[in-house]
Every structure is written in C-alpha cells, then in structure tokens.
Design a protein around this motif. Sequence first.
Motif, PDB file in Angstrom:
ATOM      1  N   LYS A   6       0.837  -1.203   0.000  1.00  0.00           N
ATOM      2  CA  LYS A   6       0.000   0.000   0.000  1.00  0.00           C
ATOM      3  C   LYS A   6       0.876   1.260   0.000  1.00  0.00           C
ATOM      4  CE  LYS A   6      -4.207  -1.890   0.916  1.00  0.00           C
ATOM      5  NZ  LYS A   6      -5.486  -1.566   0.255  1.00  0.00           N
ATOM      6  N   TYR A   7       0.222   2.364  -0.339  1.00  0.00           N
ATOM      7  CA  TYR A   7       0.891   3.668  -0.307  1.00  0.00           C
ATOM      8  C   TYR A   7       0.428   4.434   0.933  1.00  0.00           C
ATOM      9  CZ  TYR A   7       2.242   2.724  -5.109  1.00  0.00           C
ATOM     10  OH  TYR A   7       2.780   2.163  -6.237  1.00  0.00           O
ATOM     11  N   ARG A   8       1.398   4.850   1.715  1.00  0.00           N
ATOM     12  CA  ARG A   8       1.061   5.551   2.946  1.00  0.00           C
ATOM     13  C   ARG A   8       1.217   7.063   2.766  1.00  0.00           C
ATOM     14  NH1 ARG A   8       0.035   4.792   7.987  1.00  0.00           N
ATOM     15  NH2 ARG A   8       0.462   2.542   7.928  1.00  0.00           N
ATOM     16  N   ALA A   9       0.224   7.787   3.264  1.00  0.00           N
ATOM     17  CA  ALA A   9       0.328   9.246   3.357  1.00  0.00           C
ATOM     18  C   ALA A   9       0.863   9.587   4.743  1.00  0.00           C
ATOM     19  CB  ALA A   9      -1.035   9.890   3.146  1.00  0.00           C
ATOM     20  N   TYR A  10       1.860  10.448   4.786  1.00  0.00           N
ATOM     21  CA  TYR A  10       2.455  10.793   6.078  1.00  0.00           C
ATOM     22  C   TYR A  10       3.014  12.222   6.009  1.00  0.00           C
ATOM     23  CZ  TYR A  10       7.091  10.421   4.025  1.00  0.00           C
ATOM     24  OH  TYR A  10       8.200  10.633   3.252  1.00  0.00           O
ATOM     25  N   MET A  11       3.271  12.762   7.176  1.00  0.00           N
ATOM     26  CA  MET A  11       3.857  14.104   7.238  1.00  0.00           C
ATOM     27  C   MET A  11       4.815  14.180   8.409  1.00  0.00           C
ATOM     28  SD  MET A  11       2.017  17.791   7.748  1.00  0.00           S
ATOM     29  CE  MET A  11       3.009  19.199   8.269  1.00  0.00           C
ATOM     30  N   ASN A  12       6.018  14.687   8.141  1.00  0.00           N
ATOM     31  CA  ASN A  12       6.987  14.923   9.203  1.00  0.00           C
ATOM     32  C   ASN A  12       6.774  16.333   9.746  1.00  0.00           C
ATOM     33  OD1 ASN A  12       8.282  12.400   8.944  1.00  0.00           O
ATOM     34  ND2 ASN A  12       9.483  13.167   7.209  1.00  0.00           N
ATOM     35  N   TYR A  13       6.497  16.419  11.039  1.00  0.00           N
ATOM     36  CA  TYR A  13       6.196  17.725  11.624  1.00  0.00           C
ATOM     37  C   TYR A  13       6.650  17.753  13.073  1.00  0.00           C
ATOM     38  CZ  TYR A  13       3.466  21.824  13.051  1.00  0.00           C
ATOM     39  OH  TYR A  13       3.076  23.045  13.532  1.00  0.00           O
ATOM     40  N   GLN A  14       7.440  18.766  13.398  1.00  0.00           N
ATOM     41  CA  GLN A  14       7.944  18.971  14.756  1.00  0.00           C
ATOM     42  C   GLN A  14       8.665  17.730  15.283  1.00  0.00           C
ATOM     43  OE1 GLN A  14       4.466  20.292  16.958  1.00  0.00           O
ATOM     44  NE2 GLN A  14       4.825  22.426  16.380  1.00  0.00           N
ATOM     45  N   GLY A  15       9.465  17.125  14.401  1.00  0.00           N
ATOM     46  CA  GLY A  15      10.281  15.982  14.795  1.00  0.00           C
ATOM     47  C   GLY A  15       9.536  14.667  14.855  1.00  0.00           C
ATOM     48  N   LYS A  16       8.289  14.657  14.435  1.00  0.00           N
ATOM     49  CA  LYS A  16       7.499  13.429  14.474  1.00  0.00           C
ATOM     50  C   LYS A  16       6.971  13.096  13.084  1.00  0.00           C
ATOM     51  CE  LYS A  16       5.890  14.315  19.208  1.00  0.00           C
ATOM     52  NZ  LYS A  16       4.683  14.511  20.057  1.00  0.00           N
ATOM     53  N   SER A  17       6.780  11.803  12.843  1.00  0.00           N
ATOM     54  CA  SER A  17       6.180  11.348  11.591  1.00  0.00           C
ATOM     55  C   SER A  17       4.707  11.045  11.857  1.00  0.00           C
ATOM     56  CB  SER A  17       6.894  10.098  11.069  1.00  0.00           C
ATOM     57  OG  SER A  17       6.297   9.665   9.861  1.00  0.00           O
ATOM     58  N   ILE A  18       3.838  11.817  11.235  1.00  0.00           N
ATOM     59  CA  ILE A  18       2.397  11.668  11.441  1.00  0.00           C
ATOM     60  C   ILE A  18       1.834  10.794  10.319  1.00  0.00           C
ATOM     61  CG2 ILE A  18       0.207  12.887  11.668  1.00  0.00           C
ATOM     62  CD1 ILE A  18       1.845  15.375  12.459  1.00  0.00           C
ATOM     63  N   LYS A  19       1.274   9.646  10.678  1.00  0.00           N
ATOM     64  CA  LYS A  19       0.725   8.724   9.685  1.00  0.00           C
ATOM     65  C   LYS A  19      -0.729   9.097   9.391  1.00  0.00           C
ATOM     66  CE  LYS A  19       3.799   4.958  11.057  1.00  0.00           C
ATOM     67  NZ  LYS A  19       3.908   3.557  11.542  1.00  0.00           N
ATOM     68  N   LEU A  20      -1.029   9.225   8.103  1.00  0.00           N
ATOM     69  CA  LEU A  20      -2.347   9.706   7.689  1.00  0.00           C
ATOM     70  C   LEU A  20      -3.190   8.625   7.015  1.00  0.00           C
ATOM     71  CD1 LEU A  20      -1.136  13.111   6.174  1.00  0.00           C
ATOM     72  CD2 LEU A  20      -1.985  12.680   8.483  1.00  0.00           C
ATOM     73  N   GLY A  21      -2.690   7.396   6.970  1.00  0.00           N
ATOM     74  CA  GLY A  21      -3.462   6.306   6.381  1.00  0.00           C
ATOM     75  C   GLY A  21      -2.764   5.671   5.198  1.00  0.00           C
ATOM     76  N   THR A  22      -3.220   4.468   4.822  1.00  0.00           N
ATOM     77  CA  THR A  22      -2.668   3.764   3.660  1.00  0.00           C
ATOM     78  C   THR A  22      -3.734   3.662   2.575  1.00  0.00           C
ATOM     79  OG1 THR A  22      -3.277   1.642   4.670  1.00  0.00           O
ATOM     80  CG2 THR A  22      -1.023   2.424   5.007  1.00  0.00           C
ATOM     81  N   PHE A  23      -3.247   3.647   1.305  1.00  0.00           N
ATOM     82  CA  PHE A  23      -4.169   3.703   0.175  1.00  0.00           C
ATOM     83  C   PHE A  23      -3.643   2.832  -0.964  1.00  0.00           C
ATOM     84  CE2 PHE A  23      -4.171   7.545   2.666  1.00  0.00           C
ATOM     85  CZ  PHE A  23      -5.523   7.746   2.939  1.00  0.00           C
ATOM     86  N   ASP A  24      -4.537   2.517  -1.881  1.00  0.00           N
ATOM     87  CA  ASP A  24      -4.179   1.615  -2.976  1.00  0.00           C
ATOM     88  C   ASP A  24      -3.296   2.278  -4.024  1.00  0.00           C
ATOM     89  OD1 ASP A  24      -5.612  -0.471  -1.862  1.00  0.00           O
ATOM     90  OD2 ASP A  24      -7.476   0.106  -2.882  1.00  0.00           O
ATOM     91  N   ASP A  25      -3.379   3.586  -4.135  1.00  0.00           N
ATOM     92  CA  ASP A  25      -2.592   4.267  -5.168  1.00  0.00           C
ATOM     93  C   ASP A  25      -1.979   5.544  -4.593  1.00  0.00           C
ATOM     94  OD1 ASP A  25      -4.445   6.748  -6.083  1.00  0.00           O
ATOM     95  OD2 ASP A  25      -5.691   4.988  -5.604  1.00  0.00           O
ATOM     96  N   PRO A  26      -0.858   5.998  -5.174  1.00  0.00           N
ATOM     97  CA  PRO A  26      -0.169   7.180  -4.641  1.00  0.00           C
ATOM     98  C   PRO A  26      -0.971   8.470  -4.813  1.00  0.00           C
ATOM     99  CG  PRO A  26       0.864   6.448  -6.683  1.00  0.00           C
ATOM    100  CD  PRO A  26      -0.108   5.379  -6.288  1.00  0.00           C
ATOM    101  N   ALA A  27      -1.812   8.543  -5.841  1.00  0.00           N
ATOM    102  CA  ALA A  27      -2.583   9.767  -6.079  1.00  0.00           C
ATOM    103  C   ALA A  27      -3.546  10.042  -4.930  1.00  0.00           C
ATOM    104  CB  ALA A  27      -3.336   9.663  -7.402  1.00  0.00           C
TER     105      ALA A  27
END
Length: 431
Positions: A368-389
């Motif tokens: 799967k493709y995971r959406a994530y964001m690095n913010y204030q020294g932490k990696s915030i996981k936003l969910g996994t999806f079937d495609d990168p778009a």
Amino acid sequence: MNHKEVSNNLETRICNKCGRELPIGSFRLMDNKVNAPYYLGQCKACEYKYQREYIEANKEIKFSDDLDILINRQYKEIKQERVLNLSVTGIIPIGTDENFVRLMDYRDYWISNYGRMIHYAYKRFSLLNGSYDSNEILGYRVSKNILCNGRWIYKQKTVYAHRLVVDEFIVNPDKQNNVYIWHGGYNKDDNYYRNLYPLNKEQYKIVKQNYIKTGDDSEEFILKVMNDIRYKPDNWSKPSMEPSVCGIGYCGDDEVDCTSQSYLRWVDMINRCYNEKFHERQVQYSDCEICDEWKNYSNFKKWYEENHYRIGNEQMDLDKDILIKGNKVYSPDTCCIVPHGINTLFITGKKQRGDLPMGVCFEKDKGKYRAYMNYQGKSIKLGTFDDPATAFVVYKEYKENIISDLAEKYKGMIPDKVYRAMLEWNIEVND
C-alpha cells in the motif's frame, strides 16, 4: 554692486541678493584708499555662497590614471510572479516596456519602471496620482508593513517614486552609501529606470557639477565617477571588492565583523549556492543562486538588519521558498526571515522520496501507499491507500491545513507577506 558711503547713522541695510534686512556688520566694508569707504551691496553670507558656487562650477574634474571599471550598469531580473497583468486592470501602459511589479512589503501596491504606481482596493485597481514635495520629487502615500513593538502592522508613510524604481529595477552596488539618485538630464520628473543612477553624496555632487558645467551626464561619465576611488566612501578599498567567498561573495567595505550573525548567514547562503562540496550533501541547492546585490556583503547586511526580528527564543531562519513558490534565487524580493518551525514546513524532501509525490511512501509489507507528514520531529501517519494519487490528496489537505493553522497562530508576529503566502499556499503533486 551698490556703492554707498559709510554713514555713522546706518545700523542695518537690505542685501541686494537675498533681500534680507541685516545688521551693518553683516556686510563687508570696502576701503581701497582711493574711493570713500563703502559697504558691499550683498551680505557676507551671499558673497561666500557665490564664491563657493563659482569654485565648484569651475573646478576641474579629474579621474585616477589607473581607473578600473569594477562596477557596471545592471538591471534586476524580475520574477514573473510579481508582475501585474495589466489586462485585468484596465490601465494602459505609457511605454511598450512598462511593467508593474508588486511591492512585497506594502499592502497591494505595484510600482512600474516608469515610476507610476497602482493600488488594489475595494475590488478595483487604481492608478495613483501621487504628490510632489518641496524639492519637486514625486511621492506616494502608502501602507507599509513594519515591525512595531514586536508586532507587524501596517502604517501610512510617504515613499518616493524614484527610490522605489531604483530598489525594484536597478542593481545598486552599494546600498549603504548610494542614497542619492541622479535623474538623467537633471529632470526630476523623469523616473524611467534607465535614467536613474544610485550614487553616494560625493558622486552625486560630481555628476551634478559636470552636468551644470558641460551638459554631460552620459552613462560613460557616470560609470567613471562611480568607479573612481577618489569618489568612494572612506571605508572602501579595492581588496574589499575581491570575491573572497567561493569566488563569488565580496565584503564591499573594510569594516566587517566576521563573527556577526549577518555575516555568518551571508557566508552560509553563498556556500549553499556555490560550494560544490555542500552540493554533494544537499543536491537541491545545486541550481540555486544569489542576486547581484547580495554578492556584496554590505548590501546583504543592510537588508538583514532591517528585516531581522525575534519571536521569543525561537530560531529564526533565512528562507527563499515561501514568498515565491519554486524560487531558486536569494534576493531582497524573494527572501524573508521566519521561525524555524515555519521554515521546515516547506522542505520538499525530493531526494528522499524518489519518484513518489511529496508526503507519500510505499510500504512493501502491505503493498500500500502511505500518506504521512513529518512535523515537529514526528512522523504523522495519515493512512494507507491503494494508489499514490489518493495518498497524496490526503497528505495535501492535511498539510495545507497545518500551514494555514500555523499562519493564524503567528499572525502579527511574522511579516504580512509571509502570513498571506502561507494562507495561499497550494501543494501540487509535482512539488
């Protein structure tokens, strides 16, 4: 001159030059032992003024024998994002090359290379008339974003057309000292950028003197004046013009504190753009560059000291990415000082993510493709999806909200141009 015999009863008289009534002691007594003593018709002050003007007008202008042209006439490259599309304004240009560029520190104002100004207010663009001061210089009343008691506010002030034109369109080799502006032909109504020359006080005096005497204020003559050491400030020397940092940056004067924050930031900026060893570690800076004005440390120092501010104990960074998206040039019009926490939000991390969109990674174990964001020294996981778009869309919405929320948090503590750029920030898949 009026010749009058000395009278014991005469206590005052009127100067035939300035028209003032002055004590008799303000006039020179002439006694040539042939005619009767008399006072000159003009007062001593007017006599001295005339003598000085005569000497200045007839003084021969000389140049150094080994004159090197180190400074040439240069014009700035304007970012297209700052250029106003006149077709939406209904305003007709007065020249085929007239361009209006946004003034970054002012509230919706644009200045043209002819010195005309446009303001946007109440959902319409208007061409401002301006007004002339006692020296017949065109000025405009505008709102400028300034730091006042720790808060960024807008304040009304008068700005002069010729100064704005020089600042926005002409490379000023010495912003510390070149605060006088020569208008071609000594025509103060002419604010066209190619007819304006930023000079220091001595250079301006020489150019004016020569123009009055000979009518010559050609670019060739002005460049000679600008480059002659006789007309340079006291802290200038030829070695200070040598590019001592990465073969690009030069100090601009002899009085440099190499431990100052502005100098260290300047050296770091040059290394980012022109140091090949640095590019081996940070390849994203390999195509960055510095504007011509900032290759002179004294110019960068002036800007840095005028624009630097503090927010508590937060680290403050020099940023080139926020005001104009995709910008690769360090310059007064594209850079700003921001808290480190804001600056890191705009790091794209292209080197680490490879071909995937920003904020997306592929998890092999899940396929799967995971959406994530690095913010204030932490990696915030936003969910996994079937495609990168799809993953990118989730990341985009989340991060734009973070940027918007942070802009509101710092509103008034950061320059308004930064605040507005953050609110308008649009994350795209190819960032």
